[in-house]
Design a protein around this motif. Structure first.
Motif, PDB file in Angstrom:
ATOM      1  N   GLY A  80     103.082 -29.005  98.191  1.00  0.00           N
ATOM      2  CA  GLY A  80     102.623 -30.273  98.759  1.00  0.00           C
ATOM      3  C   GLY A  80     103.618 -30.923  99.691  1.00  0.00           C
ATOM      4  N   THR A  81     104.847 -30.405  99.729  1.00  0.00           N
ATOM      5  CA  THR A  81     105.839 -30.910 100.682  1.00  0.00           C
ATOM      6  C   THR A  81     106.628 -29.727 101.246  1.00  0.00           C
ATOM      7  OG1 THR A  81     107.682 -31.173  99.105  1.00  0.00           O
ATOM      8  CG2 THR A  81     106.119 -33.020  99.317  1.00  0.00           C
ATOM      9  N   LEU A  82     107.151 -29.900 102.441  1.00  0.00           N
ATOM     10  CA  LEU A  82     107.939 -28.849 103.059  1.00  0.00           C
ATOM     11  C   LEU A  82     109.215 -28.584 102.259  1.00  0.00           C
ATOM     12  CD1 LEU A  82     108.597 -26.877 105.323  1.00  0.00           C
ATOM     13  CD2 LEU A  82     109.435 -28.812 106.682  1.00  0.00           C
ATOM     14  N   ARG A  83     109.913 -29.640 101.886  1.00  0.00           N
ATOM     15  CA  ARG A  83     111.138 -29.466 101.101  1.00  0.00           C
ATOM     16  C   ARG A  83     110.832 -28.793  99.774  1.00  0.00           C
ATOM     17  NH1 ARG A  83     113.986 -32.260  97.096  1.00  0.00           N
ATOM     18  NH2 ARG A  83     116.274 -32.088  97.262  1.00  0.00           N
ATOM     19  N   ARG A 139     101.652 -26.343 107.466  1.00  0.00           N
ATOM     20  CA  ARG A 139     101.113 -27.319 106.511  1.00  0.00           C
ATOM     21  C   ARG A 139     101.847 -28.652 106.619  1.00  0.00           C
ATOM     22  NH1 ARG A 139     101.135 -22.849 102.843  1.00  0.00           N
ATOM     23  NH2 ARG A 139     102.965 -23.700 101.778  1.00  0.00           N
ATOM     24  N   ALA A 140     103.169 -28.587 106.873  1.00  0.00           N
ATOM     25  CA  ALA A 140     103.936 -29.829 107.029  1.00  0.00           C
ATOM     26  C   ALA A 140     103.459 -30.614 108.243  1.00  0.00           C
ATOM     27  CB  ALA A 140     105.425 -29.513 107.149  1.00  0.00           C
ATOM     28  N   LEU A 146     105.884 -33.481 109.701  1.00  0.00           N
ATOM     29  CA  LEU A 146     106.486 -33.168 110.992  1.00  0.00           C
ATOM     30  C   LEU A 146     105.533 -33.628 112.081  1.00  0.00           C
ATOM     31  CD1 LEU A 146     107.698 -29.506 110.284  1.00  0.00           C
ATOM     32  CD2 LEU A 146     109.086 -31.592 110.219  1.00  0.00           C
ATOM     33  N   ALA A 147     106.096 -34.278 113.112  1.00  0.00           N
ATOM     34  CA  ALA A 147     105.252 -34.765 114.206  1.00  0.00           C
ATOM     35  C   ALA A 147     104.665 -33.616 115.010  1.00  0.00           C
ATOM     36  CB  ALA A 147     106.065 -35.684 115.116  1.00  0.00           C
ATOM     37  N   ASP A 185     118.898 -29.353 102.165  1.00  0.00           N
ATOM     38  CA  ASP A 185     118.981 -30.773 102.524  1.00  0.00           C
ATOM     39  C   ASP A 185     119.916 -31.037 103.705  1.00  0.00           C
ATOM     40  OD1 ASP A 185     117.180 -31.485 100.581  1.00  0.00           O
ATOM     41  OD2 ASP A 185     118.706 -32.026  99.101  1.00  0.00           O
ATOM     42  N   LEU A 186     120.961 -30.248 103.830  1.00  0.00           N
ATOM     43  CA  LEU A 186     121.963 -30.520 104.862  1.00  0.00           C
ATOM     44  C   LEU A 186     121.818 -29.657 106.109  1.00  0.00           C
ATOM     45  CD1 LEU A 186     125.113 -30.901 102.563  1.00  0.00           C
ATOM     46  CD2 LEU A 186     123.680 -32.709 103.536  1.00  0.00           C
ATOM     47  N   VAL A 187     121.121 -28.538 105.998  1.00  0.00           N
ATOM     48  CA  VAL A 187     121.025 -27.621 107.130  1.00  0.00           C
ATOM     49  C   VAL A 187     119.578 -27.440 107.590  1.00  0.00           C
ATOM     50  CG1 VAL A 187     121.496 -25.271 107.958  1.00  0.00           C
ATOM     51  CG2 VAL A 187     123.110 -26.405 106.408  1.00  0.00           C
ATOM     52  N   ILE A 188     118.729 -26.954 106.702  1.00  0.00           N
ATOM     53  CA  ILE A 188     117.383 -26.567 107.128  1.00  0.00           C
ATOM     54  C   ILE A 188     116.509 -27.778 107.434  1.00  0.00           C
ATOM     55  CG2 ILE A 188     115.258 -25.409 106.430  1.00  0.00           C
ATOM     56  CD1 ILE A 188     116.896 -23.338 105.030  1.00  0.00           C
ATOM     57  N   MET A 189     116.441 -28.740 106.526  1.00  0.00           N
ATOM     58  CA  MET A 189     115.573 -29.894 106.763  1.00  0.00           C
ATOM     59  C   MET A 189     115.990 -30.691 108.006  1.00  0.00           C
ATOM     60  SD  MET A 189     113.016 -29.821 104.765  1.00  0.00           S
ATOM     61  CE  MET A 189     112.387 -31.469 105.111  1.00  0.00           C
ATOM     62  N   PRO A 190     117.284 -30.983 108.216  1.00  0.00           N
ATOM     63  CA  PRO A 190     117.646 -31.677 109.459  1.00  0.00           C
ATOM     64  C   PRO A 190     117.249 -30.893 110.706  1.00  0.00           C
ATOM     65  CG  PRO A 190     119.434 -31.830 107.883  1.00  0.00           C
ATOM     66  CD  PRO A 190     118.439 -30.879 107.296  1.00  0.00           C
TER      67      PRO A 190
END
Length: 205
Positions: A80-83, A139-140, A146-147, A185-190
């Motif tokens: 349900g979420t990308l993360r 899906r995100a 994501l815009a 959290d520090l690399v992929i999501m940003p």
């Protein structure tokens, strides 16, 4: 009688997995380059002809073994979420990280020198997993997380592969969930949350 067809026993699913697992065991011991169909046949207690009836050669057998024994099912993940999807994938990777890291390390050099193996791995393993990761991003976008599809999504498969393979080299440890969570959290999501492509600096005076 000579005019009667020879009946061969149908291979059971358990025997199929046993053959493939044996192939991977032998490869871990001797490396891909030294692996032979004959060595697998001896260890698996079957004829070399049996292996060649199923697989054209060593590359196809090893890729089939990697596919059949894989524990990761990226296509089944949808939190349900990308993360959440990325963390769920890392959870699957961590569950058998030592085995998978060792197998990929054993194949790293072989892929560079064996085009047939490289092609088989891309077709049967890399491309399906990359498509599943694309599904995470799509899906995100549909959910509005994501815009738009970020430019960094092109490199998501490589980023996930690095998470698995680099840590033993840089830190002498296998991937675990604490490391994976910080990496996401520090690399992929940003990277994925940044939709604007990086503009290279101008070197004009």
């Amino acid at each position: 009688m000579p005019d009667q067809p020879i009946r061969r026993k149908r291979m059971t699913a358990e025997r199929w997995v046993e053959l493939l697992t044996t192939a991977l065991d032998v490869m871990r011991e001797v490396g891909y380059e030294a692996l032979t169909m004959e060595a697998v046949a001896v260890r698996a207690r079957c004829s070399k002809a049996t292996l060649y009836r199923i697989w054209r050669g060593k590359p196809q057998m090893i890729v089939a073994a990697l596919y059949a024994t894989r524990r990761v099912d990226t296509g089944a993940i949808d939190t349900g979420t990308l993360r959440g999807d990325l963390l769920a994938l890392c959870g699957q990777l961590v569950a058998d990280v030592q085995r998978d890291t060792e197998l990929l390390a054993a194949l790293a050099h072989a892929v560079l020198i064996d085009p047939e193996l490289a092609s088989a791995m891309r077709t049967s393993l890399v491309e399906p997993e990359s498509a599943a990761l694309d599904g995470f991003v799509d899906r995100a976008v549909q959910r509005g997380e994501l815009a738009a599809r970020p430019a960094a999504a092109e490199f998501l498969p490589q980023l996930m592969f690095v998470a698995l393979m680099a840590r033993p080299l840089t830190e002498g440890a296998f991937l675990d969930m604490d490391y994976a969570t910080r990496y996401i959290d520090l690399v992929i999501m940003p990277a994925l949350l940044t939709n604007c492509p990086v503009v290279p600096p101008s070197f004009e005076s």
